[in-house]
Design an enzyme around this catalytic site. Structure first.
Site, mmCIF file in Angstrom:
data_model
loop_
_atom_site.group_PDB
_atom_site.id
_atom_site.type_symbol
_atom_site.label_atom_id
_atom_site.label_comp_id
_atom_site.label_asym_id
_atom_site.label_seq_id
_atom_site.Cartn_x
_atom_site.Cartn_y
_atom_site.Cartn_z
ATOM 1 N N ASP A 22 0.865 -1.183 0.000
ATOM 2 C CA ASP A 22 0.000 0.000 0.000
ATOM 3 C C ASP A 22 0.907 1.240 0.000
ATOM 4 O OD1 ASP A 22 -1.721 2.066 0.544
ATOM 5 O OD2 ASP A 22 -2.611 1.167 2.337
ATOM 6 N N GLU A 73 30.397 5.895 4.223
ATOM 7 C CA GLU A 73 30.277 4.493 4.606
ATOM 8 C C GLU A 73 30.035 3.643 3.362
ATOM 9 O OE1 GLU A 73 26.484 3.101 6.339
ATOM 10 O OE2 GLU A 73 26.135 5.225 6.704
ATOM 11 N N CYS A 105 26.426 6.710 9.542
ATOM 12 C CA CYS A 105 25.891 8.047 9.236
ATOM 13 C C CYS A 105 26.444 9.140 10.150
ATOM 14 C CB CYS A 105 24.372 8.038 9.335
ATOM 15 S SG CYS A 105 23.614 6.902 8.212
ATOM 16 N N SER A 195 17.332 -0.904 15.148
ATOM 17 C CA SER A 195 18.014 0.354 14.783
ATOM 18 C C SER A 195 17.179 1.562 15.215
ATOM 19 C CB SER A 195 18.316 0.414 13.272
ATOM 20 O OG SER A 195 17.143 0.566 12.524
ATOM 21 N N HIS A 227 19.119 13.483 12.339
ATOM 22 C CA HIS A 227 19.489 12.552 11.262
ATOM 23 C C HIS A 227 18.185 11.903 10.781
ATOM 24 C CE1 HIS A 227 21.035 9.267 8.980
ATOM 25 N NE2 HIS A 227 20.655 8.353 9.866
ATOM 26 N N ASN A 259 17.478 8.392 2.291
ATOM 27 C CA ASN A 259 18.556 8.399 3.294
ATOM 28 C C ASN A 259 19.905 8.639 2.601
ATOM 29 O OD1 ASN A 259 20.245 8.086 5.452
ATOM 30 N ND2 ASN A 259 19.549 6.028 6.007
#
Ligand code: HMG
Length: 369
Positions: A22, A73, A105, A195, A227, A259
């Protein structure tokens, strides 16, 4: 401060349709509308050069840069610093010190604090801090709608014209497997729920630590920036700390880029400066930086009077508006890093990656037009 991202994007409703999800889950539940996707001729070096060229255009003399710190990274080389390519294409002094830093990050914040200390000890020096990342998760994973990428470039100097990095900060490090990318993997591995939980716990610890160390109260902070691995995560962070403050202006760019890892917090900061209707002269902005694994930091900056002269709001909006939409099939091709032989891809900056030869990346300057 300046940023760059890919010339291409995928709409998240297109992704949702093709993944039988969805689309409200991506657009409302996660808070993302589009994500930057990268053609094979664009990588962390080419977007970094593009961002760096924009910020260097503000300098009288490029020879003023003594140190270049490249935070990433998503490096493609375990030995050679990606910063060396940037140093080369910008034509910086040979005695400029260049190195990469890594901590997911969080790395741009580490680089920024290093640069701040360096400039304090060497007041005539200027440091170029770059953060550049392209984030890839596996196809169909819960992380897929949060992919993205961008590069940020910041010049750190004695008399800042945009923001002053304040001395107060609080950091928190804990060993956790919430997001990682083993050397042999092209895509990040993660435990999404863990996370998010650790991000919020780290925020709570560093925010309280910052208030204690600085002797400030939340009302001393005028604006706040988090962030943003996806917009909803930043909104959850806001709800935990500054529920009375809107962070909508900080998320305008992030919601259509995705991101951008090390660059993410700073893209949100530029988004706030570019889009806030308020006069931010002299205002204190609280900043929360989080890098999985994990290291977090809460710190603050104050906005310098006359800061608007240092913004490129129109240019940033145009860069994002002029991006080219890709179909789901083209997106899948980009994921495999494959080029369509019949197509010439657009680059955001003046340098493109043309091929890999003997396992070496070959870059060339793009001919205008
Ligand atoms: P998920 O588990 O598939 O999603 O992926 P969910 O079931 O938790 O749903 C997400 C939200 O959508 C929920 O809202 C749902 O209710 C809502 P919430 O309860 O959280 O407010 N939802 C809907 N809303 C409207 N209509 C619908 C609908 N369905 C559901 N039909 C997850 C979410 C975050 C786990 C996933 O995106 C992920 O794993 N992402 C990757 C990891 C990540 O980004 N973590 C963030 C913190 S770690 C970090 O920031 C570091 C990082 O940047 C890396 C680094 O440091 O280098 C990632």
């Amino acid at each position: 401060m300046a940023f760059s991202t890919s010339r291409y994007f995928l709409r998240l409703d297109t992704l949702a349709k093709n993944r039988n999800v969805d689309c409200a889950k991506y657009c409302i539940g996660i808070g993302q509308l589009k994500m930057s996707v990268f053609p094979p001729n664009e990588d962390i070096v080419t977007i970094a050069i593009s961002a760096a060229q924009k910020v260097m255009a503000r300098l009288v003399n490029k020879n003023e840069i003594d140190v270049l710190i490249f935070a990433t990274e998503s490096s493609f080389d375990l030995s050679k610093s990606a910063g060396i390519y940037v140093h080369h294409f910008l034509g910086l002094r040979p005695d400029c010190r260049v190195f990469d830093v890594k901590q997911a990050c969080y790395s741009v914040t580490a680089a920024l604090q290093l640069a701040r200390s360096f400039v304090k000890d060497n007041p005539d020096s200027k440091v170029l801090v770059i953060g550049s990342d392209i984030l890839k998760y596996s196809a169909g994973s819960s992380g897929e709608p949060t992919q993205g990428g961008a590069a940020i470039a910041i010049i750190v100097a004695k008399n800042p014209r945009l923001m002053i990095v304040e001395q107060h900060f609080s950091t928190y490090t804990t060993e956790i497997m919430d997001f990682w990318r083993p050397i042999e993997e092209g895509e990040a591995l993660f435990d999404g729920k863990l996370s998010a939980q650790n991000y919020l716990q780290s925020l709570e610890i560093t925010f309280l630590g910052y208030l204690k160390k600085s002797d400030l109260t939340p009302s001393d902070i005028d604006q706040v920036c988090f962030h943003a691995p996806f917009s909803k995560m930043a909104i959850k962070a806001r709800n935990k700390t500054f529920a009375d403050k809107s962070i909508d202006d900080t998320l305008i760019y992030n919601a259509i880029i995705g991101n951008s890892c090390s660059a993410s917090l700073y893209v949100c900061l530029i988004s706030l400066l570019d889009n806030s209707g308020d006069d931010l002269d002299g205002k204190r902005i609280g900043l929360f930086s989080y890098g999985s694994g994990s290291v977090a930091e809460f710190f603050s900056c104050t906005v310098v009077s006359g800061y608007r002269h240092m913004l490129s709001a129109e240019e940033n909006r145009k860069m994002l508006e002029d991006r080219i939409e890709v179909s789901f099939e083209e997106y899948e091709q980009f994921c495999k890093n494959q080029a369509d032989p019949g197509k010439k891809y657009a680059n955001v900056g003046s340098i493109r990656m043309v091929r890999v030869e003997n396992k070496q990346r070959i870059y060339e300057r793009r001919i205008a037009g």
